[in-house]
Structure formats: C-alpha cells, structure tokens
Design an enzyme around this catalytic site. Structure first.
Site, PDB file in Angstrom:
ATOM      1  N   GLU A 169       0.797  -1.221   0.000  1.00 35.74           N
ATOM      2  CA  GLU A 169       0.000   0.000   0.000  1.00 35.74           C
ATOM      3  C   GLU A 169       0.834   1.278   0.000  1.00 35.74           C
ATOM      4  OE1 GLU A 169      -2.908  -0.377   3.144  1.00 35.74           O
ATOM      5  OE2 GLU A 169      -3.976  -1.972   2.098  1.00 35.74           O
ATOM      6  N   GLU A 354      -5.761  -8.286  -0.110  1.00 35.54           N
ATOM      7  CA  GLU A 354      -6.463  -7.936   1.134  1.00 35.54           C
ATOM      8  C   GLU A 354      -7.895  -7.549   0.814  1.00 35.54           C
ATOM      9  OE1 GLU A 354      -4.873  -4.902   3.760  1.00 35.54           O
ATOM     10  OE2 GLU A 354      -2.846  -5.680   3.480  1.00 35.54           O
TER      11      GLU A 354
HETATM   12  O1  IFM Z   1      -4.836  -3.276   8.825  1.00 32.32           O
HETATM   13  C1  IFM Z   1      -4.688  -2.712   7.553  1.00 32.32           C
HETATM   14  C2  IFM Z   1      -3.483  -3.302   6.865  1.00 32.32           C
HETATM   15  O2  IFM Z   1      -2.316  -3.140   7.590  1.00 32.32           O
HETATM   16  C3  IFM Z   1      -3.284  -2.650   5.508  1.00 32.32           C
HETATM   17  N1  IFM Z   1      -4.506  -2.654   4.738  1.00 32.32           N
HETATM   18  C4  IFM Z   1      -5.707  -2.216   5.382  1.00 32.32           C
HETATM   19  C5  IFM Z   1      -5.902  -2.939   6.702  1.00 32.32           C
HETATM   20  C6  IFM Z   1      -7.198  -2.467   7.381  1.00 32.32           C
HETATM   21  O3  IFM Z   1      -7.136  -1.100   7.660  1.00 32.32           O
END
Ligand code: IFM
Length: 444
Positions: A169, A354
């Site tokens: 990210e 994710e």
């Molecule tokens: O917890 C985070 C993760 O570290 C990165 N992506 C989003 C998740 C939820 O906020």
C-alpha cells in the site's frame, strides 16, 4: 450461517489465503527487534487510540505455530505475511539480528510443513527508527537501504517463498502518512508527501532490480484502491473525484505500467517533487510478475473551492458501514479488477491480497457470532468471481485478517479477524466467519 459461495465457484488452482503483517501481530518487543517509527508515533499523545503500540500485539512471535495451525485448519491454501525490517536489521542498515532471521526461517518452514504457500511482503510499514530519523521515505537514500534489506531477506527466505511483494500500500506509506498525517511518521506536509510518493516507487524499483539480479521471477507489489465517487453530478464535484482517483488509484499503477504520473495529481505535486524525478521513471516501470490488489470501500468527494490543492471535502455515504465507518461496496472490487486488467496490466496475474471488514465482535459463551463479516465476505467473494467471469486473470483471494490485531491509529479497538483475540489473555477463538469459510473451502 453459510457463505453461499466457495471453492467450487472459482477456477481450479485459485488460491484462498489469509493475510497479516509483522508489526500488527508479532510483538516487536520480543526477539531483539529494533524500534520502528510506529513505536514513537504511538508514544506521541493524540496519534493512536489509547497510545497503544505493537510491542506485544498478538504475541505471534511466540504463538506462530498455533496461528499457522489456524490458517491450515480453515483449508486455506496460502498465508500472506510480512517481515519486520527493524526485526532483521535493528538499525535499518548494517548488522543483521540473527534471532530475527531465524524467526522468519522457522515461520516459512512452518507454512510449508502445513502445505501453505508463503506470500512474503517485504515492507508493511515498520520503518526502522534509525532510518526514520534520517528522513525515512522523504530521503532518496531509502531506495538503497530498501534494496539492501530486500537482498538480505531474499538470501534467507527466497528459496522457499511462493511470491515476494516489495511494498504494501504505497498510498498509505506516502499520502496517508506524509500528507494526511494519520499514520507514522504523522507528517502533514505536501513537500514531504510528494517526495514520499516518488521515493516509495523508487525503493520498489531498487528492490525489484536487486532481486531480479538474484534470479527471482516471483516479484510483485501490493497497491490499495478505493472507489472515488463524486458527491453530485456537477463538473466541480466530478473533477474533485477525478483528483482523488488520480492521487489514490492512478499514481502508482500508471507509474509502474506506463512510467508516467497522472496529470490531475502531478498538477498539485509538481512544485514539490524531488529534483530529477523524471529520470527515475524508466526504472519504476520495470516489469512485474504479478499485482496485488487491496480493496475495502468507496469514498465520496465534493469540491472544496476554499481549500488549497487538492481541494477535497469528504461526504458521508448512505451505504451500510463497517466499524471503521467504511461503506460496504463490493461492486467496487469488481470494478477495480476489471479496470486494472483492461487499462493497465492485461493478462498479468492479479491477486486480491487484502479484503475484509471490522465489526464490534463480542465473545459470548465461548463463541463469536459475526454475521456481518460472513455477509461481507460472501459479497466480496462474489465480486471476485464476477471479475474472473469477466476474464480477469485472477489467481487468488486473501482475507484481511487472520487475527484481530493492531489496527494502526485505532490501536486494538478494531477487529478485522477471522479469529477473535482476547486482549488480556491473547487466547484465540475462531469466529463464525472462520467456520463458514472453512466449510466453503473444504476439499473432499
Ligand atoms: O490493517 C490494515 C493493513 O495493515 C493494511 N490494509 C488495510 C488494513 C485495514 O485497515
């Protein structure tokens, strides 16, 4: 309650996994890890709910076998984890911490022993404090620091991991942390943000070069995407949503695939960019082996003519929300997957690295009933299946997250896990969503 969708709805070989990250679960006070910028960010009043940090987290450093058993027990095929940079290089550069490297060695062997495919992420936000003090992501030298770190991890784990992602990210690493100030190092400075927006990609490129030179052909990056919708149909609000889309959803992928930055974002950042950035774009465009897509929600923007660039104001959306206050919008996932394949990566393998939701889960009578998460997961798996049906070369889906863990500026007050973690005892209890997923993935 069942998911109503499962392994049989996806192509053969499609991988299902769960994701975590080092600082959020391991316990950074164990095993000789050095401090990272989240420790000092959390220790500064007002940054993190309850000033909580990742010092103990879920104590995964000691309980990793139980945690891997939980992953394998759900019939998951893969486990996405990250290495804490400060655990293996306590000063960020220089001598390695053997205890840290040994930990990840055991962890990867533990995955393989359970038939789990290891998906490694090199950087999930634990910038060593020593490097943060030298400017962290705002310092161009971060590219070299990161490449050296990538080489070290690759030398120890590269023979056994299935894939390696450079950075998780970049939008959060750069924009959320240097412009919005919500994550470490907590800056709200457009010049720092512009530098970080570029250096995070330069570090990715340097990491790719370092590992390609070692013959690695499993390299990717994990980008996050958030659907940007205009608050109204006016030209001004449409332009505001387009600016947000450029900063969040186009900046990184266009640099990686075309070697350019979108005009709508560059128009504001240009005066603040690091000198000579244009000469780096060919390096940044180096080919990838796969792309990771993180997706959670959409965001509604209206133009704020009184504010400096990018002149955006948030508008609360009407859809049902998770306990993060994020609207539940599964169509956005299909939208990004098809858009990325069509406009950017073609047939390059994509993983949903994710997707998940936090809810105010309660442990009652030894069980956690989380129908909201089951519905969320079912809807997003269906959205993923729709993208496969539309021809996207999608290879897998990882739920975020295996465990309730350290949710950054929210401390431990948000629960994304398939598995409930008691904050006092750290006991793990699989939630109803874990059981529903297990039933949906079971093999004959
Ligand atoms: O917890 C985070 C993760 O570290 C990165 N992506 C989003 C998740 C939820 O906020």
């Amino acid at each position: 309650m069942t998911l109503g969708i499962g392994r049989q709805d996806f192509p053969d070989g499609f991988l299902f996994g769960a994701a975590t990250s080092a600082y959020q679960i391991e316990g950074s006070s164990f095993g000789g890890a050095g401090p990272c910028h989240w420790d000092s960010f959390a220790a500064t009043p007002g940054n993190v709910l309850g000033a909580e940090d990742g010092g103990r987290a879920c104590d995964h450093f000691h309980r990793w076998e139980e945690d891997l058993d939980l992953v394998a027990g759900a019939w998951l095929d893969a486990y996405r984890f990250s290495v804490n940079w400060a655990r293996v290089l306590p000063e960020g550069t220089g001598p390695a911490n053997p205890e840290g490297l040994d930990f990840y060695d055991r962890l990867v062997d533990g995955m393989l022993a359970r038939g789990l495919r290891p998906f490694l992420t090199l950087y999930h936000w634990d910038m060593p404090s020593a490097l943060a003090m030298r400017g962290g992501w705002t310092n161009r030298d971060v590219a070299g620091w990161f490449a050296d770190y990538a080489r070290l991890v690759h030398a120890r784990l590269g023979d056994r991991v299935e894939t390696t992602a450079t950075i998780n990210e970049p939008w959060c690493v750069a924009w959320l942390s240097h412009f919005l100030g919500a994550h470490a190092p907590g800056l709200r400075d457009i010049r720092a943000a512009a530098h970080a927006m570029h250096h995070v990609l330069l570090a990715h490129a340097a990491g790719i070069e370092a590992l390609r030179a070692e013959g690695d052909a499993t390299l990717g990056i994990v980008l996050n995407f958030e659907h940007a919708a205009p608050a109204s149909d006016t030209p001004a609000d449409n332009a505001a949503a387009a600016r947000a889309d450029a900063i969040y959803n186009r900046w990184f992928i266009e640099a990686l695939t075309r070697g350019t930055y979108p005009e709508e974002a560059l128009s504001g950042l240009l005066p603040h960019m690091p000198q000579g950035w244009e000469a780096d774009m060919d390096r940044i465009r180096a080919p990838l082996d796969w792309l990771g897509v993180n997706y959670y929600t959409r965001h509604i923007y209206r133009d704020d003519p009184g504010a400096p660039w990018p002149g955006l104001a948030d508008v609360e959306g009407p859809l049902p929300k998770t306990s993060m206050g994020w609207e539940i919008y599964p169509e956005g996932l299909t939208g990004f997957l098809t858009r990325l394949a069509r406009d950017h990566v073609g047939s390059l393998p994509i993983y949903v690295t994710e997707n998940g939701a936090s809810f105010d889960d309660r442990l009652e009578g030894g069980a956690v009933d989380d129908p909201g998460r089951i519905a969320f997961l079912a809807a997003h798996l269906a959205a993923t299946r729709d993208a496969v049906a539309a021809g996207v070369n999608l290879r897998g889906f990882f739920y975020w997250s295996l465990l309730d863990n350290y949710e950054w500026a929210f401390g431990y007050a948000r629960r994304f896990g398939l598995v409930h973690v008691d904050r006092r005892t750290l006991n793990r209890v699989p939630k109803a969503s874990y059981h529903a997923l297990t039933a949906a993935l079971a093999k004959a």
